[in-house]
Enzyme design. Sequence first.
Site, PDB file in Angstrom:
ATOM      1  N   GLU A  30     -15.825   0.537   4.636  1.00 26.81           N
ATOM      2  CA  GLU A  30     -14.676   1.395   4.934  1.00 26.81           C
ATOM      3  C   GLU A  30     -14.319   2.314   3.776  1.00 26.81           C
ATOM      4  O   GLU A  30     -13.358   3.083   3.864  1.00 26.81           O
ATOM      5  CB  GLU A  30     -13.461   0.542   5.312  1.00 26.81           C
ATOM      6  CG  GLU A  30     -13.650  -0.227   6.614  1.00 26.81           C
ATOM      7  CD  GLU A  30     -14.022   0.682   7.775  1.00 26.81           C
ATOM      8  OE1 GLU A  30     -13.383   1.745   7.927  1.00 26.81           O
ATOM      9  OE2 GLU A  30     -14.942   0.343   8.534  1.00 26.81           O
ATOM     10  N   GLU A  74     -13.107   0.350  -1.589  1.00 27.73           N
ATOM     11  CA  GLU A  74     -12.937  -0.020  -0.188  1.00 27.73           C
ATOM     12  C   GLU A  74     -11.912   0.886   0.486  1.00 27.73           C
ATOM     13  O   GLU A  74     -11.547   0.666   1.635  1.00 27.73           O
ATOM     14  CB  GLU A  74     -12.512  -1.479  -0.082  1.00 27.73           C
ATOM     15  CG  GLU A  74     -13.550  -2.448  -0.643  1.00 27.73           C
ATOM     16  CD  GLU A  74     -13.122  -3.894  -0.516  1.00 27.73           C
ATOM     17  OE1 GLU A  74     -13.451  -4.513   0.506  1.00 27.73           O
ATOM     18  OE2 GLU A  74     -12.450  -4.389  -1.436  1.00 27.73           O
ATOM     19  N   GLY A 101      -8.990  -2.255   0.460  1.00 24.56           N
ATOM     20  CA  GLY A 101      -9.327  -1.846   1.810  1.00 24.56           C
ATOM     21  C   GLY A 101      -8.265  -0.990   2.470  1.00 24.56           C
ATOM     22  O   GLY A 101      -7.089  -1.347   2.500  1.00 24.56           O
ATOM     23  N   SER A 109      -5.649   4.857   0.057  1.00 25.40           N
ATOM     24  CA  SER A 109      -5.931   6.287   0.085  1.00 25.40           C
ATOM     25  C   SER A 109      -5.458   6.956  -1.202  1.00 25.40           C
ATOM     26  O   SER A 109      -4.474   6.532  -1.813  1.00 25.40           O
ATOM     27  CB  SER A 109      -5.225   6.929   1.279  1.00 25.40           C
ATOM     28  OG  SER A 109      -5.454   8.315   1.336  1.00 25.40           O
ATOM     29  N   ALA A 134      -4.600  -2.967  -0.817  1.00 26.35           N
ATOM     30  CA  ALA A 134      -5.001  -2.635   0.542  1.00 26.35           C
ATOM     31  C   ALA A 134      -3.901  -1.844   1.249  1.00 26.35           C
ATOM     32  O   ALA A 134      -2.719  -2.171   1.154  1.00 26.35           O
ATOM     33  CB  ALA A 134      -5.303  -3.917   1.315  1.00 26.35           C
ATOM     34  N   ALA A 179      -0.025  -3.635  -2.363  1.00 28.86           N
ATOM     35  CA  ALA A 179      -0.585  -3.414  -1.034  1.00 28.86           C
ATOM     36  C   ALA A 179       0.470  -2.854  -0.088  1.00 28.86           C
ATOM     37  O   ALA A 179       1.606  -3.301  -0.058  1.00 28.86           O
ATOM     38  CB  ALA A 179      -1.145  -4.731  -0.482  1.00 28.86           C
ATOM     39  N   ARG A 215       7.245  -2.600  -3.741  1.00 28.61           N
ATOM     40  CA  ARG A 215       8.437  -2.446  -2.913  1.00 28.61           C
ATOM     41  C   ARG A 215       9.167  -3.780  -2.870  1.00 28.61           C
ATOM     42  O   ARG A 215       8.562  -4.819  -2.566  1.00 28.61           O
ATOM     43  CB  ARG A 215       8.067  -1.990  -1.504  1.00 28.61           C
ATOM     44  CG  ARG A 215       9.300  -1.670  -0.641  1.00 28.61           C
ATOM     45  CD  ARG A 215       8.906  -1.194   0.749  1.00 28.61           C
ATOM     46  NE  ARG A 215       8.163   0.040   0.699  1.00 28.61           N
ATOM     47  CZ  ARG A 215       8.696   1.254   0.604  1.00 28.61           C
ATOM     48  NH1 ARG A 215      10.025   1.383   0.489  1.00 28.61           N
ATOM     49  NH2 ARG A 215       7.948   2.333   0.597  1.00 28.61           N
ATOM     50  N   ASN A 216      10.453  -3.757  -3.151  1.00 29.01           N
ATOM     51  CA  ASN A 216      11.260  -4.967  -3.106  1.00 29.01           C
ATOM     52  C   ASN A 216      11.346  -5.435  -1.661  1.00 29.01           C
ATOM     53  O   ASN A 216      11.830  -4.703  -0.781  1.00 29.01           O
ATOM     54  CB  ASN A 216      12.662  -4.681  -3.666  1.00 29.01           C
ATOM     55  CG  ASN A 216      13.487  -5.930  -3.825  1.00 29.01           C
ATOM     56  OD1 ASN A 216      13.745  -6.640  -2.869  1.00 29.01           O
ATOM     57  ND2 ASN A 216      13.919  -6.185  -5.064  1.00 29.01           N
ATOM     58  N   SER A 217      10.891  -6.661  -1.396  1.00 27.87           N
ATOM     59  CA  SER A 217      10.813  -7.150  -0.023  1.00 27.87           C
ATOM     60  C   SER A 217      12.178  -7.444   0.579  1.00 27.87           C
ATOM     61  O   SER A 217      12.294  -7.612   1.799  1.00 27.87           O
ATOM     62  CB  SER A 217       9.945  -8.410   0.033  1.00 27.87           C
ATOM     63  OG  SER A 217      10.495  -9.435  -0.770  1.00 27.87           O
TER      64      SER A 217
END
Length: 341
Positions: free
Chosen positions: A202, A218, A235, A238, A261, A277, A315-317
């Site tokens: 990919e 990836e 994976g 971009s 990813a 990710a 990013r703070n979840s």
Amino acid sequence: MLSLALGIGTQNTTGDWLEVYYPAPLHTPNAAVADAARKALDAPAGTTATSFLPEHCAALASALRDAGDSAQAELAESLAASQRPLVAMFIEEDAAPQSVPEVYLKLHLLSHRMVRPHGIDLTGMFGLLKNVAWTSEGAIDIEELPARRLKARLEGRTLSVDCVDKFPKMTDYVVPTGIRVADTSRVRLGAYLGEGTTVMHEGFCNFNAGTEGPGMIEGRIAAGVFVGKGSDLGGGCSTMGTLSGGGNIVIKVGEGCLIGANAGIGIPLGDRCTVEAGLYITAGTKVMVFDNKGQEVETVAARELASQDDLLLRRNSVTGRVECLTNKSAIALNDALHAHN
């Protein structure tokens, strides 16, 4: 800049060049070699593409051998057996390309690792290249494809069209040493893949872009993006190229970085940076910056963090806020994963 190459090309029925394969291009060769080739082919001075016939190959080989380049002489001798159009491309100075043979030589120089991304002028190249059907029988002009397909069927063959594009895949022209490419259709001619690079199924690498190597790709390396040694693109991630909204900012990835990813970047990264990710950072993304003690400092646009080292972007979840911490632990790559050839 002086570059020289002998090539075998494909033309349509009106004589327009569709593509050129240069088996052994030369970058900054001995001036005597270029002068000998020009004289043997009666090529004019300056940057020029000069067509020649198989019967000219013996004289060309003799001139190149006398100039001290036996490898190019042997190539010239082998071209005498060609049933395809032959061309010699001379580039005297690095300026915007003026012909398809010149574009193809510059793309070859990139994929042969003779120049790095942004190290050669490709201005205006899209206007010179035609959309081509890349088939099991080579490059075919789109307008001539129906007739060629019918001809193949009548002769009991199936003409397979792999893609329709301005660029061919790199591995049909150049396979650099020490690389792995799982799906060759995903690396365009003009990509620069450094030794120790793996491009997984990919992964994708555009022209005038690539990797210093070693590295695991990836995700997507867009046009103009260069990835430093020891960096991994996870994976589905971009990188934003200058053709897809990056403007005049040159996006790069420093050494020892990890883009997780499905993450992405629209700013250049320094060394030893990590992007969590799923997090896509653009230049205007608002980021809360923390100091080394974990205290909030200020909120800035991500462009103000461009090219800085040792950043962890996440990013703070709980709050959903994008945060930047100092990432003091450099990414340690898996040695077994990056062992090549």
